[in-house]
Write a protein that holds these residues in place. Structure first.
Motif, PDB file in Angstrom:
ATOM      1  N   MET A   1       0.570  -1.515   0.020  1.00 15.92           N
ATOM      2  CA  MET A   1      -0.175  -0.164  -0.167  1.00 15.92           C
ATOM      3  C   MET A   1       0.874   0.947   0.096  1.00 15.92           C
ATOM      4  O   MET A   1       0.719   2.248  -0.767  1.00 15.92           O
ATOM      5  CB  MET A   1      -0.973  -0.243   1.075  1.00 15.92           C
ATOM      6  CG  MET A   1      -2.095   1.227   1.101  1.00 15.92           C
ATOM      7  SD  MET A   1      -3.534   0.875   2.431  1.00 15.92           S
ATOM      8  CE  MET A   1      -3.072   2.169   2.959  1.00 15.92           C
ATOM      9  N   LYS A   2       2.078   1.225   0.824  1.00 20.12           N
ATOM     10  CA  LYS A   2       2.798   2.689   0.895  1.00 20.12           C
ATOM     11  C   LYS A   2       3.154   2.624  -0.234  1.00 20.12           C
ATOM     12  O   LYS A   2       3.972   3.848  -0.730  1.00 20.12           O
ATOM     13  CB  LYS A   2       3.362   1.946   2.166  1.00 20.12           C
ATOM     14  CG  LYS A   2       4.940   3.391   2.661  1.00 20.12           C
ATOM     15  CD  LYS A   2       5.254   3.027   3.442  1.00 20.12           C
ATOM     16  CE  LYS A   2       6.582   3.955   3.764  1.00 20.12           C
ATOM     17  NZ  LYS A   2       7.339   3.998   5.011  1.00 20.12           N
ATOM     18  N   THR A   3       4.148   1.775  -1.211  1.00 24.75           N
ATOM     19  CA  THR A   3       4.303   1.718  -2.804  1.00 24.75           C
ATOM     20  C   THR A   3       3.326   2.396  -3.705  1.00 24.75           C
ATOM     21  O   THR A   3       3.783   2.989  -4.696  1.00 24.75           O
ATOM     22  CB  THR A   3       4.991   0.449  -3.203  1.00 24.75           C
ATOM     23  OG1 THR A   3       3.781   0.022  -3.348  1.00 24.75           O
ATOM     24  CG2 THR A   3       5.639  -0.328  -2.417  1.00 24.75           C
ATOM     25  N   ASN A   4       2.039   2.733  -3.458  1.00 25.94           N
ATOM     26  CA  ASN A   4       0.989   3.110  -4.271  1.00 25.94           C
ATOM     27  C   ASN A   4       0.628   4.358  -3.972  1.00 25.94           C
ATOM     28  O   ASN A   4       0.810   5.743  -4.689  1.00 25.94           O
ATOM     29  CB  ASN A   4      -0.301   2.023  -3.885  1.00 25.94           C
ATOM     30  CG  ASN A   4       0.081   0.846  -5.301  1.00 25.94           C
ATOM     31  OD1 ASN A   4       0.802   0.725  -6.180  1.00 25.94           O
ATOM     32  ND2 ASN A   4      -0.233  -0.300  -4.889  1.00 25.94           N
ATOM     33  N   ILE A   5       0.540   4.542  -2.709  1.00 21.81           N
ATOM     34  CA  ILE A   5       0.040   6.190  -2.264  1.00 21.81           C
ATOM     35  C   ILE A   5       1.165   6.776  -2.066  1.00 21.81           C
ATOM     36  O   ILE A   5       0.461   7.850  -2.373  1.00 21.81           O
ATOM     37  CB  ILE A   5      -0.470   5.999  -0.296  1.00 21.81           C
ATOM     38  CG1 ILE A   5      -1.505   4.925  -0.481  1.00 21.81           C
ATOM     39  CG2 ILE A   5      -0.614   7.162   0.064  1.00 21.81           C
ATOM     40  CD1 ILE A   5      -2.510   4.842   0.882  1.00 21.81           C
ATOM     41  N   LEU A   6       2.733   6.792  -1.949  1.00 21.31           N
ATOM     42  CA  LEU A   6       2.947   7.689  -1.742  1.00 21.31           C
ATOM     43  C   LEU A   6       3.504   8.781  -3.317  1.00 21.31           C
ATOM     44  O   LEU A   6       3.721   9.164  -3.700  1.00 21.31           O
ATOM     45  CB  LEU A   6       4.471   7.342  -1.391  1.00 21.31           C
ATOM     46  CG  LEU A   6       4.789   7.601   0.420  1.00 21.31           C
ATOM     47  CD1 LEU A   6       6.152   6.801   0.894  1.00 21.31           C
ATOM     48  CD2 LEU A   6       4.249   8.942   1.437  1.00 21.31           C
ATOM     49  N   PRO A   7       3.589   7.421  -4.197  1.00 22.57           N
ATOM     50  CA  PRO A   7       4.130   7.768  -5.805  1.00 22.57           C
ATOM     51  C   PRO A   7       2.776   8.401  -6.063  1.00 22.57           C
ATOM     52  O   PRO A   7       2.641   9.503  -7.051  1.00 22.57           O
ATOM     53  CB  PRO A   7       3.760   6.547  -6.891  1.00 22.57           C
ATOM     54  CG  PRO A   7       4.427   5.426  -6.056  1.00 22.57           C
ATOM     55  CD  PRO A   7       3.833   6.448  -4.598  1.00 22.57           C
ATOM     56  N   ALA A   8       1.241   8.395  -5.543  1.00 22.64           N
ATOM     57  CA  ALA A   8       0.311   9.142  -5.999  1.00 22.64           C
ATOM     58  C   ALA A   8       0.389  10.150  -5.234  1.00 22.64           C
ATOM     59  O   ALA A   8      -0.141  10.796  -5.970  1.00 22.64           O
ATOM     60  CB  ALA A   8      -0.959   8.378  -5.423  1.00 22.64           C
ATOM     61  N   ILE A   9       0.447  10.602  -4.046  1.00 23.69           N
ATOM     62  CA  ILE A   9       0.616  11.549  -3.243  1.00 23.69           C
ATOM     63  C   ILE A   9       1.438  12.465  -3.858  1.00 23.69           C
ATOM     64  O   ILE A   9       1.641  13.416  -4.055  1.00 23.69           O
ATOM     65  CB  ILE A   9       0.794  12.006  -1.990  1.00 23.69           C
ATOM     66  CG1 ILE A   9      -0.562  10.995  -1.765  1.00 23.69           C
ATOM     67  CG2 ILE A   9       1.050  12.878  -1.598  1.00 23.69           C
ATOM     68  CD1 ILE A   9       0.083  10.559   0.117  1.00 23.69           C
ATOM     69  N   LYS A  10       3.267  12.229  -4.579  1.00 19.69           N
ATOM     70  CA  LYS A  10       3.398  13.082  -5.293  1.00 19.69           C
ATOM     71  C   LYS A  10       3.108  13.243  -6.367  1.00 19.69           C
ATOM     72  O   LYS A  10       3.024  14.803  -6.653  1.00 19.69           O
ATOM     73  CB  LYS A  10       5.085  12.493  -5.275  1.00 19.69           C
ATOM     74  CG  LYS A  10       5.817  11.896  -4.501  1.00 19.69           C
ATOM     75  CD  LYS A  10       7.105  11.373  -4.854  1.00 19.69           C
ATOM     76  CE  LYS A  10       7.503  10.846  -3.137  1.00 19.69           C
ATOM     77  NZ  LYS A  10       8.965  10.183  -3.518  1.00 19.69           N
ATOM     78  N   LEU A  11       2.682  12.680  -7.463  1.00 22.67           N
ATOM     79  CA  LEU A  11       1.713  13.015  -8.353  1.00 22.67           C
ATOM     80  C   LEU A  11       0.768  13.882  -8.125  1.00 22.67           C
ATOM     81  O   LEU A  11       0.911  14.918  -9.261  1.00 22.67           O
ATOM     82  CB  LEU A  11       1.414  11.839  -9.426  1.00 22.67           C
ATOM     83  CG  LEU A  11       1.441  11.693 -10.291  1.00 22.67           C
ATOM     84  CD1 LEU A  11       1.719  12.513 -11.845  1.00 22.67           C
ATOM     85  CD2 LEU A  11       0.536  10.794 -10.985  1.00 22.67           C
TER      86      LEU A  11
END
Length: 187
Positions: A1-11
């Motif tokens: 989950m952490k691998t998907n949420i952080l890139p989504a927030i950055k994007l």
């Protein structure tokens, strides 16, 4: 989950910066480089000022008529009616426009009325009509202003804007410019 949420927030933050800050700033800058600093193109005649790039209502029979507007030519809020060709209310409105046009232009057959004289543009603020829309109004204007039709046809030709680079877009006429020149022709 952490691998998907952080890139989504950055994007999300990158896109907010790009489309909420940078893109509007670039458009504002381009507007500042244009004539009148992006505020609209003003035309002045006889002590009055008009915006050339915003559609205006001309309903007097002695003038070329503009394209109808779904927003009553209010530049503060452009928009269309969003009613399609199967909407009965919309079809009734178009029929009323056709009937009014034929009443004021008895020499014109219904089949010869260009669509841009009876339907609004997507913004409701289109300042242009087609060359056919101008030509179909010549008899009415010539009769009311007691002018020869050939003078009005040559006026239409002189006010016709050609396609960009001869390729992009149709020939069109700015109704405000055409009517202002028509007033000067008569005076």
């Amino acid at each position: 989950m952490k691998t998907n949420i952080l890139p989504a927030i950055k994007l999300t933050f990158i896109l907010i910066l790009l489309f909420v800050v940078l893109y509007p700033f670039v458009l504002w800058g381009v507007g500042q480089l244009s004539k009148d600093n992006g505020r609209g193109i003003l035309v002045k005649q006889d002590g009055k000022a008009y915006y050339k790039n915003i559609g205006q209502s001309f309903k007097e029979a002695k003038y070329f008529w503009s394209r109808p507007s779904a927003v009553d030519y209010n530049a503060a809020g452009s928009g269309a009616s969003n009613k399609g060709p199967n909407n009965e209310e919309y079809l009734l409105l178009v029929k009323q426009r056709i009937d009014e046009f034929v009443l004021q232009n008895p020499t014109v057959k219904v089949s010869d009325i260009p669509v841009d004289l009876v339907t609004a543009s997507g913004s409701g603020l289109d300042p242009h009509i087609s060359v056919a829309a101008a030509r179909v109004q010549v008899d009415r204007i010539a009769k009311l202003r007691k002018l020869d039709t050939s003078r009005i046809y040559s006026l239409i030709d002189s006010c016709t804007e050609r396609p960009l680079l001869g390729l992009f877009g149709p020939e069109k006429i700015n109704v405000l410019e055409l009517n202002l020149v028509l007033d000067q022709l008569v005076n």
